[in-house]
Scaffold this active site. Structure first.
Site, PDB file in Angstrom:
ATOM      1  N   GLU A  74      -9.696 -26.836  90.426  1.00 43.20           N
ATOM      2  CA  GLU A  74     -10.974 -26.451  91.049  1.00 43.20           C
ATOM      3  C   GLU A  74     -12.083 -26.779  90.063  1.00 43.20           C
ATOM      4  O   GLU A  74     -11.954 -26.521  88.865  1.00 43.20           O
ATOM      5  CB  GLU A  74     -10.979 -24.953  91.360  1.00 43.20           C
ATOM      6  N   LYS A  97     -21.970 -26.295  94.699  1.00 47.86           N
ATOM      7  CA  LYS A  97     -22.746 -25.087  94.430  1.00 47.86           C
ATOM      8  C   LYS A  97     -23.958 -25.017  95.354  1.00 47.86           C
ATOM      9  O   LYS A  97     -24.644 -26.027  95.610  1.00 47.86           O
ATOM     10  CB  LYS A  97     -23.195 -25.050  92.960  1.00 47.86           C
TER      11      LYS A  97
HETATM   12  O1  G3P Z   1     -13.836 -21.662  94.523  1.00 46.30           O
HETATM   13  C1  G3P Z   1     -13.345 -20.450  94.044  1.00 46.30           C
HETATM   14  C2  G3P Z   1     -14.249 -19.852  93.001  1.00 46.30           C
HETATM   15  O2  G3P Z   1     -14.485 -20.815  92.018  1.00 46.30           O
HETATM   16  C3  G3P Z   1     -15.544 -19.380  93.594  1.00 46.30           C
HETATM   17  O3  G3P Z   1     -16.361 -18.707  92.691  1.00 46.30           O
HETATM   18  O4  G3P Z   1     -18.174 -18.468  91.059  1.00 46.30           O
HETATM   19  O5  G3P Z   1     -15.894 -19.117  90.290  1.00 46.30           O
HETATM   20  O6  G3P Z   1     -17.290 -20.728  91.544  1.00 46.30           O
HETATM   21  P1  G3P Z   1     -16.951 -19.287  91.351  1.00 46.30           P
HETATM   22 MG    MG Z   2     -15.944 -22.361  91.641  1.00 41.13          MG
END
Ligand code: G3P
Ligand code: MG
Length: 263
Positions: free
Chosen positions: A47, A123
């Protein structure tokens, strides 16, 4: 449950071990070192978070500002790619990590191709109202340039991004990252149908029994973030998640392998 993308390492358990921002418990998040480590630890997907540089290049960084994870200051969107590449994205994590650069999305695609699937999280700060010409189209074009379409799951907390991606290419896989204010009390299956999304992503705490039953009944893959504790991992897997985002993909892999063996 059918997975919304193809893995390179066809695991028999039909569950995806996802390195959250890479192996970010051990290496500075969203850097090539963190991604390489996640791959070496046996993660099946990485990710990563993307924003746009001032000159419109998709770059890999979580926060809207540079302050927390680099030695720069202010908005990512105020710097050209050339300026961003001069910053150090590892020093904040420890002196031994100095010299890391903010990766471009293209650099990560080049690394991942043939090796590991990606979850590209767009984002909110980079999403605009127009369906084309923005971060969604730029990222999608790069994914296609590298032939990674079947191995990439896009996601966003901004539901506009999911609609835009589906308008650009109905066949690309995209997950809704649950966001309350855009959801108007709807349950996961209603949201997935409305946005024509391929998967539902939410936090461990949000993944209630009710939501687990709803997604299972409708055959919707669910990916849960961010789980770094063994007991929590086991609970989420038993509840029926198709994958987990973890900063410790090595631990997650161990937990999954053990559960699979003792099944
Ligand atoms: O995509 C899962 C997770 O990454 C979402 O929250 O703030 O870590 O990007 P964040
Ligand atoms: Mg994330």
């Amino acid at each position: 449950m059918d997975l919304p993308i193809q893995l390179y390492s066809g695991s028999e358990d039909n569950f995806i071990v996802i390195g959250h921002r890479g192996a970010s418990a051990y290496y500075p998040e969203n850097t090539m070192s963190a991604f390489r480590a996640a791959y070496e630890m046996g993660a099946e997907m990485i990710e990563l978070d993307i924003l746009l540089s001032k000159d419109g290049i998709p770059v890999v960084i979580h926060d809207e500002t540079l302050d927390r994870t680099t030695n720069g200051k202010g908005l990512v969107a105020n710097y050209s790619l050339e300026e961003l590449r001069k910053l150090d994205a590892g020093l904040w994590f420890g002196e031994e990590h100095a010299g890391e650069q903010i990766p471009t999305l293209e650099e990560v695609l080049e690394f991942a191709k043939g090796k590991i699937a990606l979850n590209i999280e767009i984002k909110t700060e980079a999403v605009a109202d127009e369906p084309s010409g923005g971060i969604e189209e730029k990222a999608l074009n790069l994914v296609k340039k590298h032939g990674m379409e079947a191995h990439v799951l896009f996601s966003s907390f901004d539901y506009r991004a999911i609609s835009h991606l589906k308008q650009l290419d109905v066949d690309i896989s995209a997950a809704l990252l649950y966001e309350k204010s855009q959801s108007a009390g709807r349950i996961p299956s209603e949201l997935i149908e409305n946005y024509e999304a391929d998967a539902f992503n939410c936090s461990r705490r949000q993944f209630s029994k009710r939501w687990a039953e709803d997604t299972q009944r409708h055959n919707i893959p669910v990916f849960i973030y961010t789980v770094n504790n063994k007991r929590h991992m086991e609970k989420v897997i038993k509840r029926g998640a198709s994958g987990i985002f973890s900063d410790k993909p090595d631990l997650l892999k161990q937990v999954v392998d053990n559960m699979w063996k003792t099944k």
